[in-house]
Motif scaffolding. Structure first.
Motif, PDB file in Angstrom:
ATOM      1  N   LEU A  40     -42.262  24.443 -26.183  1.00 19.32           N
ATOM      2  CA  LEU A  40     -41.288  24.449 -25.950  1.00 19.32           C
ATOM      3  C   LEU A  40     -40.612  26.489 -25.877  1.00 19.32           C
ATOM      4  CD1 LEU A  40     -38.520  23.333 -25.478  1.00 19.32           C
ATOM      5  CD2 LEU A  40     -37.979  23.521 -27.744  1.00 19.32           C
ATOM      6  N   LEU A  41     -40.342  26.970 -24.843  1.00 16.63           N
ATOM      7  CA  LEU A  41     -40.246  28.524 -24.913  1.00 16.63           C
ATOM      8  C   LEU A  41     -38.922  28.982 -25.634  1.00 16.63           C
ATOM      9  CD1 LEU A  41     -42.733  27.561 -23.245  1.00 16.63           C
ATOM     10  CD2 LEU A  41     -42.018  29.446 -22.136  1.00 16.63           C
ATOM     11  N   ASN A  42     -38.511  29.721 -26.141  1.00 14.48           N
ATOM     12  CA  ASN A  42     -37.166  30.934 -26.897  1.00 14.48           C
ATOM     13  C   ASN A  42     -36.572  31.083 -25.285  1.00 14.48           C
ATOM     14  OD1 ASN A  42     -35.153  31.237 -28.186  1.00 14.48           O
ATOM     15  ND2 ASN A  42     -36.471  32.767 -28.096  1.00 14.48           N
ATOM     16  N   ASP A  43     -35.178  31.398 -25.482  1.00 17.01           N
ATOM     17  CA  ASP A  43     -34.530  31.890 -24.036  1.00 17.01           C
ATOM     18  C   ASP A  43     -33.774  32.380 -25.154  1.00 17.01           C
ATOM     19  OD1 ASP A  43     -31.888  29.880 -23.690  1.00 17.01           O
ATOM     20  OD2 ASP A  43     -33.649  28.909 -24.208  1.00 17.01           O
ATOM     21  N   ASP A  44     -32.889  33.387 -24.687  1.00 18.64           N
ATOM     22  CA  ASP A  44     -31.476  33.939 -25.700  1.00 18.64           C
ATOM     23  C   ASP A  44     -30.289  33.005 -25.140  1.00 18.64           C
ATOM     24  OD1 ASP A  44     -33.293  35.534 -26.182  1.00 18.64           O
ATOM     25  OD2 ASP A  44     -32.736  37.296 -24.553  1.00 18.64           O
ATOM     26  N   TYR A  45     -29.855  31.861 -24.504  1.00 22.94           N
ATOM     27  CA  TYR A  45     -28.931  31.180 -23.747  1.00 22.94           C
ATOM     28  C   TYR A  45     -28.672  30.031 -24.022  1.00 22.94           C
ATOM     29  CZ  TYR A  45     -29.044  35.313 -20.699  1.00 22.94           C
ATOM     30  OH  TYR A  45     -29.731  36.818 -20.654  1.00 22.94           O
ATOM     31  N   THR A  46     -29.275  29.368 -24.042  1.00 26.12           N
ATOM     32  CA  THR A  46     -29.386  28.049 -24.640  1.00 26.12           C
ATOM     33  C   THR A  46     -29.371  26.961 -26.029  1.00 26.12           C
ATOM     34  OG1 THR A  46     -31.227  27.183 -23.311  1.00 26.12           O
ATOM     35  CG2 THR A  46     -30.908  25.161 -24.974  1.00 26.12           C
ATOM     36  N   PRO A  47     -27.934  26.932 -25.853  1.00 26.07           N
ATOM     37  CA  PRO A  47     -27.711  26.904 -27.550  1.00 26.07           C
ATOM     38  C   PRO A  47     -28.192  25.954 -28.604  1.00 26.07           C
ATOM     39  CG  PRO A  47     -26.038  26.058 -25.528  1.00 26.07           C
ATOM     40  CD  PRO A  47     -27.066  26.180 -24.889  1.00 26.07           C
ATOM     41  N   MET A  48     -28.796  26.214 -29.867  1.00 22.53           N
ATOM     42  CA  MET A  48     -28.894  26.052 -30.557  1.00 22.53           C
ATOM     43  C   MET A  48     -29.612  24.479 -30.917  1.00 22.53           C
ATOM     44  SD  MET A  48     -29.504  28.317 -33.700  1.00 22.53           S
ATOM     45  CE  MET A  48     -30.810  29.970 -33.627  1.00 22.53           C
ATOM     46  N   THR A  81     -38.384  27.666 -35.673  1.00 22.93           N
ATOM     47  CA  THR A  81     -39.804  28.008 -34.985  1.00 22.93           C
ATOM     48  C   THR A  81     -39.509  28.630 -33.834  1.00 22.93           C
ATOM     49  OG1 THR A  81     -40.968  26.158 -36.746  1.00 22.93           O
ATOM     50  CG2 THR A  81     -42.163  27.222 -35.188  1.00 22.93           C
ATOM     51  N   VAL A  82     -39.333  28.364 -32.600  1.00 21.96           N
ATOM     52  CA  VAL A  82     -39.274  28.519 -31.846  1.00 21.96           C
ATOM     53  C   VAL A  82     -38.083  29.587 -31.277  1.00 21.96           C
ATOM     54  CG1 VAL A  82     -38.695  27.902 -29.105  1.00 21.96           C
ATOM     55  CG2 VAL A  82     -39.852  25.991 -30.223  1.00 21.96           C
ATOM     56  N   HIS A  83     -37.190  29.883 -31.927  1.00 25.49           N
ATOM     57  CA  HIS A  83     -35.795  30.900 -31.537  1.00 25.49           C
ATOM     58  C   HIS A  83     -36.599  32.061 -32.249  1.00 25.49           C
ATOM     59  CE1 HIS A  83     -32.448  32.582 -32.055  1.00 25.49           C
ATOM     60  NE2 HIS A  83     -31.985  33.117 -33.866  1.00 25.49           N
ATOM     61  N   ARG A  87     -30.138  19.892 -15.887  1.00 29.08           N
ATOM     62  CA  ARG A  87     -28.345  19.105 -15.356  1.00 29.08           C
ATOM     63  C   ARG A  87     -27.627  19.438 -15.811  1.00 29.08           C
ATOM     64  NH1 ARG A  87     -31.083  13.876 -16.792  1.00 29.08           N
ATOM     65  NH2 ARG A  87     -29.313  12.863 -17.651  1.00 29.08           N
ATOM     66  N   HIS A  88     -28.100  20.617 -17.607  1.00 31.42           N
ATOM     67  CA  HIS A  88     -26.945  21.062 -18.350  1.00 31.42           C
ATOM     68  C   HIS A  88     -26.443  22.238 -18.143  1.00 31.42           C
ATOM     69  CE1 HIS A  88     -26.915  17.017 -19.950  1.00 31.42           C
ATOM     70  NE2 HIS A  88     -26.103  17.267 -20.384  1.00 31.42           N
ATOM     71  N   GLN A  89     -27.714  22.821 -16.889  1.00 32.29           N
ATOM     72  CA  GLN A  89     -27.234  24.337 -17.130  1.00 32.29           C
ATOM     73  C   GLN A  89     -27.911  25.059 -17.593  1.00 32.29           C
ATOM     74  OE1 GLN A  89     -23.430  24.465 -14.605  1.00 32.29           O
ATOM     75  NE2 GLN A  89     -24.283  24.950 -13.285  1.00 32.29           N
ATOM     76  N   HIS A  90     -28.579  24.565 -18.727  1.00 29.90           N
ATOM     77  CA  HIS A  90     -29.316  26.028 -19.655  1.00 29.90           C
ATOM     78  C   HIS A  90     -30.967  26.094 -19.550  1.00 29.90           C
ATOM     79  CE1 HIS A  90     -26.490  24.527 -22.785  1.00 29.90           C
ATOM     80  NE2 HIS A  90     -26.251  23.909 -22.110  1.00 29.90           N
ATOM     81  N   PRO A  91     -31.392  27.154 -19.683  1.00 32.26           N
ATOM     82  CA  PRO A  91     -32.514  27.760 -19.050  1.00 32.26           C
ATOM     83  C   PRO A  91     -33.861  27.234 -19.378  1.00 32.26           C
ATOM     84  CG  PRO A  91     -31.154  30.143 -20.277  1.00 32.26           C
ATOM     85  CD  PRO A  91     -30.739  28.664 -20.097  1.00 32.26           C
ATOM     86  N   LEU A  92     -33.527  26.296 -20.507  1.00 35.06           N
ATOM     87  CA  LEU A  92     -34.042  25.944 -21.332  1.00 35.06           C
ATOM     88  C   LEU A  92     -35.977  25.709 -20.125  1.00 35.06           C
ATOM     89  CD1 LEU A  92     -35.976  25.014 -24.545  1.00 35.06           C
ATOM     90  CD2 LEU A  92     -34.658  22.831 -23.507  1.00 35.06           C
TER      91      LEU A  92
END
Ligand code: TYC
Length: 103
Positions: free
Chosen positions: A28-36, A60-62, A90-95
């Protein structure tokens, strides 16, 4: 003529080399936008983790940018990656979720 009788011969069975299929790490990769909370939900839903385990891996990913969330056969790993990527889109998150062959 002297020699070994066929009746007393023993054939030793050699052990065939058992080849196990490779295993794949799902990352799993981090990004700045997907809610925790969304990431925690994904880890509970698709990887069978309890809330505490899911929260720990999310953190850990964060903090580190990436973490292994599980190790599976190629087919299962592909299914997990597809489920996570589809759910995030589908939830429009960049995860982002990927897989990598284990050494
Ligand atoms: N960095 C994200 C935030 O601050 C949280 C996050 C954690 C995103 C893990 C993706 O795989 C991830 N909202």
């Amino acid at each position: 003529k002297p020699g070994q009788d066929d009746e007393t011969s023993i054939l030793i069975q050699t052990r065939p080399a058992t080849r196990r299929p490779p295993l794949y790490k799902v990352l799993l990769l981090n990004d700045d936008y997907t809610p925790m909370e969304f990431v925690v939900h994904v880890l509970e839903r698709f990887f069978g983790l309890n809330h505490a385990q899911a929260f720990e891996i999310m953190l850990t990913v964060h903090k580190k940018g990436v973490a292994v969330v599980g190790v599976f056969s190629h087919e299962i790993a592909e299914t997990k990656v597809g489920q996570v990527m589809d759910f995030a889109r589908r939830h429009q998150h960049p995860l982002q979720c990927t897989m990598e062959k284990e050494d």
